[in-house]
Design a protein around this motif. Sequence first.
Motif, PDB file in Angstrom:
ATOM      1  N   UNK A  91       0.221   7.259   2.582  1.00  0.00           N
ATOM      2  CA  UNK A  91       0.313   6.080   1.705  1.00  0.00           C
ATOM      3  C   UNK A  91      -1.019   5.421   1.386  1.00  0.00           C
ATOM      4  N   UNK A  92      -2.098   5.813   2.050  1.00  0.00           N
ATOM      5  CA  UNK A  92      -3.376   5.164   1.758  1.00  0.00           C
ATOM      6  C   UNK A  92      -4.066   4.749   3.027  1.00  0.00           C
ATOM      7  N   UNK A  93      -5.283   4.219   2.853  1.00  0.00           N
ATOM      8  CA  UNK A  93      -6.121   3.923   4.010  1.00  0.00           C
ATOM      9  C   UNK A  93      -6.201   2.430   4.303  1.00  0.00           C
ATOM     10  N   UNK A  94      -5.573   1.615   3.462  1.00  0.00           N
ATOM     11  CA  UNK A  94      -5.603   0.172   3.732  1.00  0.00           C
ATOM     12  C   UNK A  94      -4.177  -0.343   3.864  1.00  0.00           C
ATOM     13  N   UNK A  95      -4.074  -1.513   4.507  1.00  0.00           N
ATOM     14  CA  UNK A  95      -2.766  -2.135   4.702  1.00  0.00           C
ATOM     15  C   UNK A  95      -2.109  -2.440   3.353  1.00  0.00           C
ATOM     16  N   UNK A  96      -2.917  -2.892   2.396  1.00  0.00           N
ATOM     17  CA  UNK A  96      -2.368  -3.214   1.070  1.00  0.00           C
ATOM     18  C   UNK A  96      -1.799  -1.967   0.404  1.00  0.00           C
ATOM     19  N   UNK A  97      -2.478  -0.843   0.555  1.00  0.00           N
ATOM     20  CA  UNK A  97      -1.973   0.405  -0.050  1.00  0.00           C
ATOM     21  C   UNK A  97      -0.681   0.854   0.624  1.00  0.00           C
ATOM     22  N   UNK A  98      -0.633   0.720   1.945  1.00  0.00           N
ATOM     23  CA  UNK A  98       0.574   1.135   2.672  1.00  0.00           C
ATOM     24  C   UNK A  98       1.727   0.194   2.312  1.00  0.00           C
ATOM     25  N   UNK A  99       1.434  -1.111   2.237  1.00  0.00           N
ATOM     26  CA  UNK A  99       2.464  -2.083   1.849  1.00  0.00           C
ATOM     27  C   UNK A  99       3.022  -1.735   0.476  1.00  0.00           C
ATOM     28  N   UNK A 100       2.138  -1.440  -0.437  1.00  0.00           N
ATOM     29  CA  UNK A 100       2.560  -1.151  -1.811  1.00  0.00           C
ATOM     30  C   UNK A 100       3.422   0.122  -1.845  1.00  0.00           C
ATOM     31  N   UNK A 101       3.041   1.126  -1.053  1.00  0.00           N
ATOM     32  CA  UNK A 101       3.832   2.367  -1.019  1.00  0.00           C
ATOM     33  C   UNK A 101       5.212   2.139  -0.412  1.00  0.00           C
ATOM     34  N   UNK A 102       5.325   1.145   0.487  1.00  0.00           N
ATOM     35  CA  UNK A 102       6.618   0.914   1.162  1.00  0.00           C
ATOM     36  C   UNK A 102       7.651   0.264   0.248  1.00  0.00           C
ATOM     37  N   UNK A 103       7.173  -0.360  -0.835  1.00  0.00           N
ATOM     38  CA  UNK A 103       8.083  -1.202  -1.625  1.00  0.00           C
ATOM     39  C   UNK A 103       9.225  -0.429  -2.276  1.00  0.00           C
ATOM     40  N   UNK A 146       5.431  -7.042   5.786  1.00  0.00           N
ATOM     41  CA  UNK A 146       4.725  -7.737   6.864  1.00  0.00           C
ATOM     42  C   UNK A 146       3.730  -8.681   6.232  1.00  0.00           C
ATOM     43  N   UNK A 147       3.190  -9.583   7.044  1.00  0.00           N
ATOM     44  CA  UNK A 147       2.257 -10.568   6.476  1.00  0.00           C
ATOM     45  C   UNK A 147       1.239 -11.007   7.519  1.00  0.00           C
ATOM     46  N   UNK A 148       0.062 -11.411   7.033  1.00  0.00           N
ATOM     47  CA  UNK A 148      -0.935 -11.984   7.936  1.00  0.00           C
ATOM     48  C   UNK A 148      -2.281 -11.314   7.795  1.00  0.00           C
ATOM     49  N   UNK A 149      -3.128 -11.558   8.785  1.00  0.00           N
ATOM     50  CA  UNK A 149      -4.502 -11.020   8.793  1.00  0.00           C
ATOM     51  C   UNK A 149      -4.476  -9.515   8.989  1.00  0.00           C
ATOM     52  N   UNK A 150      -5.213  -8.822   8.167  1.00  0.00           N
ATOM     53  CA  UNK A 150      -5.216  -7.356   8.282  1.00  0.00           C
ATOM     54  C   UNK A 150      -6.015  -6.879   9.493  1.00  0.00           C
ATOM     55  N   UNK A 151      -6.795  -7.811  10.123  1.00  0.00           N
ATOM     56  CA  UNK A 151      -7.533  -7.428  11.335  1.00  0.00           C
ATOM     57  C   UNK A 151      -7.200  -8.390  12.484  1.00  0.00           C
ATOM     58  N   UNK A 152      -5.940  -8.818  12.519  1.00  0.00           N
ATOM     59  CA  UNK A 152      -5.540  -9.819  13.519  1.00  0.00           C
ATOM     60  C   UNK A 152      -5.655  -9.267  14.941  1.00  0.00           C
TER      61      UNK A 152
END
Length: 200
Positions: free
Chosen positions: A11-23, A40-46
């Motif tokens: 799905x990609x190498x970033x959280x945003x890309x993976x989130x977008x693929x999950x939709x 999911x939501x929050x800091x990508x490096x929490x």
Amino acid sequence: MTSDPHPATGAGATLAEVASASLGCALCKLAETRTQVVFGIGRSDADLMFVGEGPGEQEDLKGEPFVGRAGQLLTQLIEGIGLTRDDVYIANVVKCRPPGNRDPHPEEIEACAPWLDRQLELVRPRVIVTLGNFATKLLLSTKDGITKLRGREFGFSRAGHEAMLIPMYHPSAVLRSGGKALAEARADFVHVKRVLARLA
Ligand code: URA
């Protein structure tokens, strides 16, 4: 027989890309009844990541985890140790609402788990808090229940990522039980704060 790779894998190498693929995920029956995927939501490096069970009605409508009554309690508990929701990452075992808030079925948990794996791999939290039985059993690969496991620390290690895992009661269970469970939840959050300071 070979099965297709899970969409989370490529799905990609970033959280945003993976989130977008999950939709558009339709790997289990929850896709038929959901309003939307609640990734999911929050800091990508929490440093701190919470894993709940699955979206409820409010979360399904808003597209954000833990925004209903249980979410308000979770937010208060987070703020009680001097953090905000923006400081942490919040996800669930299943990303789509089980109809009528029933428990997620084993095949739904299995179909959804690679999305959570990617979230853990990309956020790389130092501390993972599992909220309730479903998240605890999944991430600790245990059959033990939350009453036995809460208040303790476990090492979590996967694909070169090491974290501490702290199981807690699900906020919905705390709301149902009140009194002692709320005091225990507050104590568990203080424990999390101490572990975060220790690992900083
Ligand atoms: N309960 C959960 O487990 N997750 C949510 O997002 C909301 C309620």
